[in-house]
Design a protein around this motif. Structure first.
Motif, mmCIF file in Angstrom:
data_model
loop_
_atom_site.group_PDB
_atom_site.id
_atom_site.type_symbol
_atom_site.label_atom_id
_atom_site.label_comp_id
_atom_site.label_asym_id
_atom_site.label_seq_id
_atom_site.Cartn_x
_atom_site.Cartn_y
_atom_site.Cartn_z
ATOM 1 N N UNK A 111 -11.147 -1.229 -19.065
ATOM 2 C CA UNK A 111 -10.056 -1.996 -19.774
ATOM 3 C C UNK A 111 -8.688 -1.588 -19.431
ATOM 4 N N UNK A 112 -7.733 -2.168 -19.360
ATOM 5 C CA UNK A 112 -6.334 -2.111 -19.032
ATOM 6 C C UNK A 112 -5.815 -1.042 -20.031
ATOM 7 N N UNK A 113 -5.338 0.090 -19.650
ATOM 8 C CA UNK A 113 -4.702 1.243 -20.465
ATOM 9 C C UNK A 113 -3.308 1.481 -20.091
ATOM 10 N N UNK A 114 -2.426 1.917 -21.042
ATOM 11 C CA UNK A 114 -0.930 2.087 -20.740
ATOM 12 C C UNK A 114 -0.903 3.703 -20.260
ATOM 13 N N UNK B 121 -3.141 -2.398 -10.898
ATOM 14 C CA UNK B 121 -2.075 -2.336 -11.960
ATOM 15 C C UNK B 121 -1.824 -3.748 -12.439
ATOM 16 N N UNK B 122 -2.113 -4.051 -13.740
ATOM 17 C CA UNK B 122 -1.870 -5.267 -14.245
ATOM 18 C C UNK B 122 -0.448 -5.443 -14.692
ATOM 19 N N UNK B 123 0.452 -4.285 -14.613
ATOM 20 C CA UNK B 123 1.816 -4.378 -15.104
ATOM 21 C C UNK B 123 2.497 -3.011 -14.825
ATOM 22 N N UNK B 124 3.631 -3.346 -14.433
ATOM 23 C CA UNK B 124 4.708 -2.143 -13.809
ATOM 24 C C UNK B 124 5.777 -2.510 -14.368
ATOM 25 N N UNK B 125 6.518 -1.793 -15.104
ATOM 26 C CA UNK B 125 8.068 -1.979 -15.740
ATOM 27 C C UNK B 125 9.042 -0.526 -15.664
ATOM 28 N N UNK B 126 10.052 -0.887 -15.523
ATOM 29 C CA UNK B 126 11.175 0.274 -15.850
ATOM 30 C C UNK B 126 11.565 0.308 -17.291
ATOM 31 N N UNK B 127 11.199 1.231 -18.104
ATOM 32 C CA UNK B 127 11.623 1.234 -19.559
ATOM 33 C C UNK B 127 12.520 1.863 -19.672
ATOM 34 N N UNK B 128 12.880 3.179 -18.865
ATOM 35 C CA UNK B 128 13.781 3.855 -19.042
ATOM 36 C C UNK B 128 14.925 4.124 -17.967
ATOM 37 N N UNK C 161 2.961 1.853 -16.877
ATOM 38 C CA UNK C 161 2.149 1.191 -16.155
ATOM 39 C C UNK C 161 0.708 0.769 -16.909
ATOM 40 N N UNK C 162 0.419 -0.382 -16.744
ATOM 41 C CA UNK C 162 -0.991 -0.800 -17.273
ATOM 42 C C UNK C 162 -1.977 -0.773 -16.148
ATOM 43 N N UNK D 283 3.817 -0.018 -5.601
ATOM 44 C CA UNK D 283 2.923 0.998 -6.131
ATOM 45 C C UNK D 283 1.522 0.243 -6.378
ATOM 46 N N UNK D 284 1.751 -1.168 -6.544
ATOM 47 C CA UNK D 284 0.296 -1.962 -6.500
ATOM 48 C C UNK D 284 -0.425 -1.536 -5.076
ATOM 49 N N UNK D 285 0.066 -1.888 -4.150
ATOM 50 C CA UNK D 285 -0.462 -1.713 -2.857
ATOM 51 C C UNK D 285 -0.995 -0.124 -2.668
ATOM 52 N N UNK D 286 -0.295 0.700 -2.969
ATOM 53 C CA UNK D 286 -0.709 2.157 -3.036
ATOM 54 C C UNK D 286 -1.834 2.319 -4.135
ATOM 55 N N UNK D 287 -1.673 1.930 -5.091
ATOM 56 C CA UNK D 287 -2.835 2.218 -5.931
ATOM 57 C C UNK D 287 -4.320 1.442 -5.640
ATOM 58 N N UNK D 288 -3.980 0.390 -4.779
ATOM 59 C CA UNK D 288 -5.307 -0.220 -4.421
ATOM 60 C C UNK D 288 -6.219 0.507 -3.466
ATOM 61 N N UNK D 289 -5.402 1.512 -2.774
ATOM 62 C CA UNK D 289 -6.328 2.147 -1.541
ATOM 63 C C UNK D 289 -6.907 3.235 -2.417
ATOM 64 N N UNK D 290 -6.608 3.399 -3.785
ATOM 65 C CA UNK D 290 -7.623 4.486 -4.730
ATOM 66 C C UNK D 290 -8.493 3.592 -5.506
ATOM 67 N N UNK D 291 -8.595 2.385 -5.447
ATOM 68 C CA UNK D 291 -9.552 1.599 -6.285
ATOM 69 C C UNK D 291 -9.145 1.262 -7.578
ATOM 70 N N UNK D 292 -7.775 0.966 -7.561
ATOM 71 C CA UNK D 292 -7.049 0.940 -9.082
ATOM 72 C C UNK D 292 -6.344 -0.290 -8.991
#
Length: 272
Positions: free
Chosen positions: A70-73, A165-172, A94-95, A154-163
């Motif tokens: 499941x998606x985790x933050x 990313x449902x959401x990426x946002x700058x919160x701060x 990140x989710x 980051x989505x492209x980079x994480x895909x190489x590890x089999x991950x």
């Protein structure tokens, strides 16, 4: 006879307990939103990913490793530098979730704590790379562009590890103390400049109004002089009559004014 019966019941119960323990050790459950990878002591990690439900395995020989799909933050703070060498403090939210079909590879090459090993490193790498392309001012005015660029890379980079990313946002997003003080000083200077410009514009408007008023008075005096030259004292007499008429009107509306006929005493109807 009774002893033999109890002995038979005891043996049967023991056998049943042993059988129950064996059966129980051969069963395992995969909860909703989870997947299992089987580790075999003789053949290693199996390529098959087991879905939700209750499943069988060979006791002692096989062991299930359960993954949460499941998606985790996760919040990752990073300190980096902008294009104009300003310190930037960024927190990225990140989710994430693993690709179910790649769980055997993830477990073999990274481990069960794949998020701890992969996400902080690739997030820091991508953020430093993207932020270095923008000035400090652009990070504020073009925040949406920065966030989208970070998400794509980051989505492209994480895909190489089999991950995934449902959401990426700058919160701060904050800057160093020196830069913040410089921005505040700049804002104060701009406000002072705007105030000074307003004062100058106000003085210019007042100057123009005074000139227009003086021109109007000059034109009026010129017209009066021309009228006097043309009509003589007639204009003056007309103004006197208009003034007398106005005074009489004002006096007639006042309660403290008494009119007396000409040639009579102030004390009326009194013997002389």
């Amino acid at each position: 006879m009774a002893a033999k019966v109890f002995e038979s019941i005891g043996k049967f119960g023991l056998a049943l307990a042993v059988a129950g323990g064996v059966v129980n050790s051969a069963l395992y459950n995969v909860d909703a939103g989870h997947r299992a990878v089987i580790f075999d002591r003789f053949r290693g990690v199996q390529d098959i990913v087991v879905g939700e439900g209750t499943h069988f395995l060979i006791p002692w020989v096989q062991k299930p490793i359960i993954f949460d799909c499941r998606s985790r933050p996760r919040n990752i703070p990073v300190i980096t530098g902008s294009k104009d060498l300003q310190n930037v403090n960024i927190t990225l939210r990140i989710l994430f979730r693993p690709v179910a079909s790649q769980l055997p590879r993830i477990f073999t090459s990274i481990g069960e704590d794949y998020d701890e090993r992969v996400l902080p490193s690739i997030t820091t790498e991508i953020l430093k790379s993207v932020v270095a392309r923008f000035d400090a001012g652009e990070l504020i005015t073009q925040r949406e562009l920065v966030s989208r660029q970070v998400s794509d890379d980051l989505t492209e980079r994480a895909a190489t590890f089999g991950l995934i990313l449902d959401d990426v946002s700058l919160t701060h997003l904050t800057f160093g103390k020196e830069f913040t003080e410089a921005v505040e000083a700049k804002q104060v200077a701009q406000q002072e400049a705007e105030r000074a410009r307003f004062v100058v514009e106000k003085a210019e408007q007042q100057k123009k109004a005074a000139i227009i008023s003086a021109e109007g008075d000059s034109k009026a005096a010129e017209l009066i002089a021309n009228s006097l030259a043309t009509a003589g004292d007639g204009l003056i007499e007309l103004r006197k009559l208009e003034a007398a008429e106005d005074i009489a009107y004002q006096l007639s509306r006042s309660r403290n004014i008494t009119y007396l006929p000409a040639g009579q005493s102030v004390l009326l109807q009194l013997p002389q």
